[in-house]
Design a protein around this motif. Structure first.
Motif, PDB file in Angstrom:
ATOM      1  N   ALA A 401      49.077  34.772  43.846  1.00  0.00           N
ATOM      2  CA  ALA A 401      50.500  35.129  43.750  1.00  0.00           C
ATOM      3  C   ALA A 401      51.378  33.884  43.758  1.00  0.00           C
ATOM      4  CB  ALA A 401      50.881  36.054  44.907  1.00  0.00           C
ATOM      5  N   GLN A 402      51.009  32.911  44.594  1.00  0.00           N
ATOM      6  CA  GLN A 402      51.783  31.664  44.662  1.00  0.00           C
ATOM      7  C   GLN A 402      51.725  30.890  43.349  1.00  0.00           C
ATOM      8  OE1 GLN A 402      50.129  29.655  48.057  1.00  0.00           O
ATOM      9  NE2 GLN A 402      50.899  31.191  49.511  1.00  0.00           N
ATOM     10  N   ALA A 403      50.628  31.085  42.617  1.00  0.00           N
ATOM     11  CA  ALA A 403      50.488  30.418  41.318  1.00  0.00           C
ATOM     12  C   ALA A 403      51.240  31.161  40.211  1.00  0.00           C
ATOM     13  CB  ALA A 403      49.012  30.297  40.948  1.00  0.00           C
ATOM     14  N   GLY A 404      51.880  32.279  40.582  1.00  0.00           N
ATOM     15  CA  GLY A 404      52.648  33.044  39.595  1.00  0.00           C
ATOM     16  C   GLY A 404      51.800  33.953  38.736  1.00  0.00           C
ATOM     17  N   LEU A 405      50.602  34.292  39.208  1.00  0.00           N
ATOM     18  CA  LEU A 405      49.690  35.149  38.446  1.00  0.00           C
ATOM     19  C   LEU A 405      49.608  36.527  39.087  1.00  0.00           C
ATOM     20  CD1 LEU A 405      46.799  32.594  37.864  1.00  0.00           C
ATOM     21  CD2 LEU A 405      48.512  33.311  36.195  1.00  0.00           C
TER      22      LEU A 405
END
Length: 521
Positions: A401-405
């Motif tokens: 989630a932190q990687a924007g996925l």
């Protein structure tokens, strides 16, 4: 006298006991016969040990989905129902999943074409070859072509040509010849002749190769030659060894062919090589895949990174971690590595239990400026679930989630697999939120996994809520009768009559025919 009477008494008792035992055996046998007559023998299918070896609940659901498609096919071929939604190709795929042999699939098709549903089925069979070629599932294709031929609907020559090309990529020269033998003389197009010439050259049969080349028409000005540059090079190489280079060169020039020169890009040759490597990897034949890769390297063609990635994946699929790492290091020296390369090696590390190396690999990938993608995180997530590392599992989800996925179908399937009766209630809530956020449409396999997980961990309120929220989206229309039966049974056992009626109405509204098991629930 007393002794005689005692012996007589003992003998009488033994005989009486034996009679009772015999009577019990007879009654047991009779009961067994009655049971078999009424119930029948157990159904064949995946045994318990096989199911315990299944990689995940996703695979279990795939097996059940295949069984449902196969059941629909049994009705459709007799004219008693409609074909499954995805047509005959879905049926063939289901039979492959259920480990049916080619002979069994052929028997099913021939029976269907003789039955009441033959008129409906024939167009489906005619469309099947193109679908099989599209997915490189050529093992069934010769059989399908024979079935069509026998029913007076032979496939187009282009289908036979594509099949021969696929067989040539696998270096299955006997199959190439067998397919060609099914063609009439006027169906031997220049492309067919070129394939046969290439097969002959690879078998080092120069006269046979030249015989096919002589029957290819002369090239038109500006026209494209049907013989590949690499095949022309193989023919020329044979001719040079036999001191017939002049004869061969003349024939190649006549059909407009150019011998592949060292340093040419050879894009078509590389595409063919990748097709062969993938086919060999699928059958776990790494030596043959290695042979294709090495021959392409030695040809002098500048290999593209895609070819290296293809061979790298073959090494991992065949379980040779050392070979994959050796190739990976070579790719790094050539600056050919990308996210696909790293994900492939990551799979190799995780499948062999080298978790520390896997983590270091991801860090190395980041240091090279390559961002991890969904495939990367799903591989790591699956390893954490397999290790029953709940904290690590959710850590991977947070990193993703932190990687924007966003999570995808595979992510949620892996997480559902982790849930047990001892899992905190918050875990299921969190998984359901991820499922709600998926951008892809939910497929039948994930839907079955959701239902199974809710039943397994006894979260029936959550299941009822899920049904209520998703029933309007039409995702329950392809759900099998056994899955409906499982839900009806568990809700019934917990006294939720309202939900039982809702499910029954939903099943009828989607034209799902209840089985005897469903009704029994």
């Amino acid at each position: 006298m007393a002794l005689v009477e005692a012996m007589s008494f003992v003998t009488s008792a033994v005989v009486e006991a034996a009679s009772l035992v015999w009577m019990e055996l007879v009654m047991f046998g009779a009961a067994a016969v009655v049971y078999l007559v009424c119930v029948g023998l157990p159904q064949t299918g995946p045994n318990k040990s096989m199911k315990t070896k299944t990689a995940s609940s996703y695979d279990d659901a795939s097996w059940r989905a295949a069984e449902e498609v196969y059941r629909q096919w049994q009705q459709a071929k007799n004219g008693n129902g409609k074909m499954p939604g995805s047509g005959l190709y879905a049926v063939v795929n289901a039979m492959r999943t259920l480990r049916k042999t080619t002979a069994q699939v052929e028997s099913e098709l021939r029976f269907g074409l003789r039955g009441a549903g033959a008129k409906q089925l024939l167009p489906e069979v005619e469309a099947l070859p193109a679908s099989l070629l599209r997915d490189d599932a050529v093992e069934f294709l010769p059989m399908v072509l024979a079935v069509l031929q026998d029913h007076g609907h032979p496939a187009d020559v282009s289908i036979y040509t594509s099949l021969m090309a696929a067989q040539l990529r696998r270096r299955d020269f006997a199959a190439v010849a067998a397919t060609a033998s099914a063609l009439s003389e006027d169906a031997f197009t220049p492309k067919v002749r070129a394939i046969l010439a290439t097969a002959a050259a690879q078998r080092k049969q120069l006269d046979e190769a030249l015989g096919h080349l002589r029957q290819i028409p002369s090239a038109e000005p500006g026209g494209r030659c049907v013989l590949s540059a690499s095949a022309a090079g193989q023919v020329m190489s044979l001719a040079q060894k036999e001191q017939r280079a002049s004869e061969c060169s003349e024939e190649l020039q006549r059909i407009g062919s150019q011998v592949s020169e060292k340093g040419s890009d050879g894009v078509q040759d590389q595409q063919r090589a990748m097709g062969s490597i993938k086919a060999y990897a699928k059958s776990k034949d790494l030596p043959s895949a290695t042979g294709v890769f090495n021959r392409l390297k030695s040809s002098g063609v500048a290999l593209r990174p895609q070819v290296y990635n293809c061979y790298l994946d073959a090494c991992v699929q065949c379980g040779d971690v050392d070979a994959s790492l050796e190739l990976f290091n070579e790719m790094k020296k050539l600056c050919y590595v990308d996210v696909v390369s790293y994900n492939t090696v990551l799979k190799a590390y995780l499948s062999s239990g080298r978790v520390t190396d896997a983590r270091a690999l991801v860090q190395e990938m980041t240091s090279r400026g390559l961002s991890a993608n969904k495939v990367t995180y799903n591989e790591l997530l699956n390893a954490k679930v397999a290790a029953r590392d709940r904290k690590g599992m959710w850590g991977i989800v947070d990193e993703m989630a932190q990687a924007g996925l966003k999570a995808n179908l595979i992510t949620c399937s892996i997480l559902l697999k982790s849930l047990t009766g001892n899992s905190p209630e918050g875990d299921m809530v969190r998984v359901m939120k991820l499922i709600d956020s998926i951008e892809e449409p939910l497929d039948e396999v994930l839907l079955s996994s959701i239902i199974e997980a809710c039943i397994r961990i006894k979260q029936l309120d959550m299941l009822a809520d899920f049904i209520a929220r998703y029933r309007s989206k039409g995702i329950f229309k392809n759900l099998s009768a056994p899955i409906y039966g499982a839900m009806i049974k568990v809700f019934g056992e917990h006294g939720n009559v309202h939900q039982v009626r809702e499910l029954w109405a939903l099943m009828q509204g989607n034209d799902v025919k209840p089985t005897a098991i469903t009704i029994g629930c």
